[in-house]
Write a protein that holds these residues in place. Structure first.
Motif, PDB file in Angstrom:
ATOM      1  N   UNK A 196      44.513  27.452  49.949  1.00 15.74           N
ATOM      2  CA  UNK A 196      44.131  28.765  50.465  1.00 15.74           C
ATOM      3  C   UNK A 196      44.828  28.971  51.800  1.00 15.74           C
ATOM      4  N   UNK A 197      45.039  30.219  52.162  1.00 12.64           N
ATOM      5  CA  UNK A 197      45.630  30.536  53.458  1.00 12.64           C
ATOM      6  C   UNK A 197      44.533  30.440  54.511  1.00 12.64           C
TER       7      UNK A 197
ATOM      8  N   UNK B 136      53.837  26.170  57.206  1.00  9.04           N
ATOM      9  CA  UNK B 136      53.205  24.856  57.323  1.00  9.04           C
ATOM     10  C   UNK B 136      52.120  24.699  56.264  1.00  9.04           C
ATOM     11  N   UNK B 137      51.995  23.467  55.766  1.00 11.26           N
ATOM     12  CA  UNK B 137      50.903  23.081  54.867  1.00 11.26           C
ATOM     13  C   UNK B 137      50.110  22.007  55.594  1.00 11.26           C
TER      14      UNK B 137
ATOM     15  N   UNK C  65      48.929  31.779  60.512  1.00 13.25           N
ATOM     16  CA  UNK C  65      48.358  31.290  59.262  1.00 13.25           C
ATOM     17  C   UNK C  65      49.162  30.082  58.761  1.00 13.25           C
ATOM     18  N   UNK C  66      48.506  29.267  57.974  1.00 10.88           N
ATOM     19  CA  UNK C  66      49.147  28.139  57.305  1.00 10.88           C
ATOM     20  C   UNK C  66      48.497  27.996  55.940  1.00 10.88           C
ATOM     21  N   UNK C  67      49.104  27.216  55.067  1.00 10.93           N
ATOM     22  CA  UNK C  67      48.521  26.954  53.760  1.00 10.93           C
ATOM     23  C   UNK C  67      47.701  25.681  53.852  1.00 10.93           C
ATOM     24  N   UNK C  68      46.418  25.790  53.569  1.00 11.95           N
ATOM     25  CA  UNK C  68      45.524  24.638  53.561  1.00 11.95           C
ATOM     26  C   UNK C  68      45.424  24.138  52.128  1.00 11.95           C
ATOM     27  N   UNK C  69      45.821  22.886  51.910  1.00 15.57           N
ATOM     28  CA  UNK C  69      45.665  22.271  50.599  1.00 15.57           C
ATOM     29  C   UNK C  69      44.323  21.548  50.624  1.00 15.57           C
TER      30      UNK C  69
END
Length: 170
Positions: A72-73, A119-120, A82-86
């Motif tokens: 989710x962002x 970024x993740x 914002x970044x992508x959160x795994x």
């Protein structure tokens, strides 16, 4: 024609298998079992028109869905971006060691790029040495932190949907 492993986005028909994998993941991490109806709760979150949750699936060459990455962002206040959160990456035990984890991570970084995120971020339990070695091999940087969780009792009449931007409860 040779069939190779595939990384793809989850579809509605994948929900039963995805729920099975989530339950396997929960057991693997020695977490408390989740209540029944997981697939029914996930479906609206994943497939709503304005969904901000993405799940990538790893299929083995025989077409079996053997793993997933859920993302989710999120917003980093300190970085003001914002970044992508795994939130999760999981492969069934039999699917480990065949390159599917790296393929899933490639899919996750591709999703971040597609969303315009640079970024993740994710976390893994400190006891999961195999995952830590895997992430280190990818060149990821670990940052020690303790994660907390606090249960909040819902107010009467609220159905668990988060408030929209700018709203506050008093």
């Amino acid at each position: 024609m040779e069939h190779t492993s595939v990384i793809r986005r989850a579809r509605v028909g994948d929900l039963p298998r995805l729920a099975e994998l989530v339950h396997e993941h929960v057991a693997y991490e020695k977490s408390a079992p989740r209540p029944p109806g997981l697939a029914e709760r996930l479906g609206p979150q994943l497939f709503a028109e304005d969904a901000r949750l993405w799940v990538l699936l790893a299929e083995t060459p025989d077409g079996t869905v053997a793993g997933y990455a859920a993302c989710s962002a999120e917003f980093s206040f300190w970085d003001a971006r914002h970044y992508l959160h795994m939130d999760c990456l999981y492969l069934a035990e039999a699917a480990r060691g065949h390159g599917l984890g790296a393929a899933l991570m490639d899919g996750v970084t591709g999703l971040a790029r597609e969303l315009g995120l640079d970024q993740v971020q994710w976390q893994t339990p400190d006891w999961n040495e195999g995952a830590i070695r895997f992430y280190d091999r990818l060149g990821a940087a670990g940052r020690p932190k303790q994660r907390y969780s606090l249960a909040v009792e819902p107010s009467r009449g609220q159905g668990g949907t988060p408030p929209g931007p700018g709203s506050a409860s008093r």
